[in-house]
Design a protein around this motif. Structure first.
Motif, PDB file in Angstrom:
ATOM      1  N   UNK A  34       0.883  -1.395  -0.149  1.00 26.21           N
ATOM      2  CA  UNK A  34       0.007  -0.033  -0.058  1.00 26.21           C
ATOM      3  C   UNK A  34       0.778   1.413  -0.055  1.00 26.21           C
ATOM      4  N   UNK A  35       2.031   1.267   0.748  1.00 23.17           N
ATOM      5  CA  UNK A  35       3.166   2.276   0.671  1.00 23.17           C
ATOM      6  C   UNK A  35       3.570   2.628  -0.601  1.00 23.17           C
ATOM      7  N   UNK A  36       3.824   1.631  -1.372  1.00 22.93           N
ATOM      8  CA  UNK A  36       4.496   1.846  -2.765  1.00 22.93           C
ATOM      9  C   UNK A  36       3.144   2.344  -3.569  1.00 22.93           C
ATOM     10  N   UNK A  37       2.185   1.803  -3.389  1.00 22.47           N
ATOM     11  CA  UNK A  37       0.929   2.305  -4.262  1.00 22.47           C
ATOM     12  C   UNK A  37       0.638   3.932  -3.895  1.00 22.47           C
ATOM     13  N   UNK A  38       0.340   4.101  -2.686  1.00 22.60           N
ATOM     14  CA  UNK A  38       0.120   5.513  -2.433  1.00 22.60           C
ATOM     15  C   UNK A  38       1.363   6.591  -2.760  1.00 22.60           C
ATOM     16  N   UNK A  77      -6.997  -0.844  -0.856  1.00 24.90           N
ATOM     17  CA  UNK A  77      -6.438  -0.286  -1.963  1.00 24.90           C
ATOM     18  C   UNK A  77      -7.282   0.797  -2.224  1.00 24.90           C
ATOM     19  N   UNK A  78      -8.633   1.000  -2.278  1.00 23.09           N
ATOM     20  CA  UNK A  78      -9.577   2.196  -2.782  1.00 23.09           C
ATOM     21  C   UNK A  78      -9.352   3.180  -1.574  1.00 23.09           C
ATOM     22  N   UNK A  79      -9.432   2.863  -0.415  1.00 24.21           N
ATOM     23  CA  UNK A  79      -9.117   3.538   0.756  1.00 24.21           C
ATOM     24  C   UNK A  79      -7.801   4.423   0.536  1.00 24.21           C
ATOM     25  N   UNK A  80      -6.846   3.935   0.302  1.00 20.33           N
ATOM     26  CA  UNK A  80      -5.361   4.146   0.075  1.00 20.33           C
ATOM     27  C   UNK A  80      -5.482   5.097  -1.135  1.00 20.33           C
ATOM     28  N   UNK A  81      -5.930   4.893  -2.515  1.00 23.18           N
ATOM     29  CA  UNK A  81      -5.975   5.443  -3.610  1.00 23.18           C
ATOM     30  C   UNK A  81      -6.785   6.713  -3.232  1.00 23.18           C
TER      31      UNK A  81
END
Length: 197
Positions: A34-38, A77-81
């Motif tokens: 999630x950190x990489x995605x964010x 993932x959606x929350x992080x996005x």
């Protein structure tokens, strides 16, 4: 999809049993991804760490209201996005930001020579080939290949059709296969790059 079942079990234990142990295990399992995605959205690992921390804090606070969530991976993932995009808007660093303008350097996770299937040198070639893909194509490839999300999960997360996911993944696999075709047999390349939908 054993890992997704484990994530769902941990998520449910947090929601139904208020288990801090399950919460910690869930965080450890997903935080790096999630950190990489964010970070690919906000262009900062430090800020991404704060965002993911906030996502998990909100999850803990609302845990009793989230027992209806069928797919915890997509939910997180959606929350992080959403929090990443909101953070960008609040900072007014960008007037308009979409997932097509990702910082692809932030997406990169050191390639692994999976189960000894490929050498470190070939893994680096694969990573270079992945980095050369257009941002959205690269994101879809990484979400499916590295983060092990399904086509359906990626389509929900990015709000695109599964056909678009499939088309983008086909492009990615073709380009990566071309980049490594002299280093791996066709069969081994297909095994390494193949993902079930």
């Amino acid at each position: 999809m054993r890992e997704n079942e484990q994530i769902k079990t941990l998520f449910e234990r947090v929601c139904y049993e208020n288990s801090i142990q399950a919460y910690n295990e869930l965080y450890i399992t997903l935080c790096s991804r999630l950190i990489h995605f964010s970070a690919s959205i906000v262009s900062s690992y430090h800020l991404a760490e704060e965002i993911v921390s906030d996502v998990f804090m909100v999850f803990w606070q609302k845990r009793n209201q989230l027992s209806h969530v069928n797919n915890p991976v997509v939910y997180l993932y959606v929350s992080t996005k959403n929090l990443s995009l909101n953070t960008l808007q609040q900072q007014k660093r960008h007037r308009h930001h979409s997932l097509d303008t990702l910082d692809t350097e932030m997406l990169a996770i050191a390639p692994e020579a999976e189960n000894g299937m490929v050498s470190a040198e070939v893994a680096q070639k694969i990573e270079r080939a992945v980095r050369s893909l257009p941002a959205r194509c690269q994101l879809i490839f990484r979400l499916i290949k590295q983060d092990r999300l399904s086509y359906r999960e990626v389509s929900q997360l990015l709000e695109i059709s599964t056909k678009t996911v499939d088309a983008q993944l086909t492009i990615a696999v073709k380009k990566i296969s071309q980049a490594i075709r002299f280093d791996l047999s066709d069969e081994l390349a297909q095994t390494y790059l193949h993902q079930d939908s």
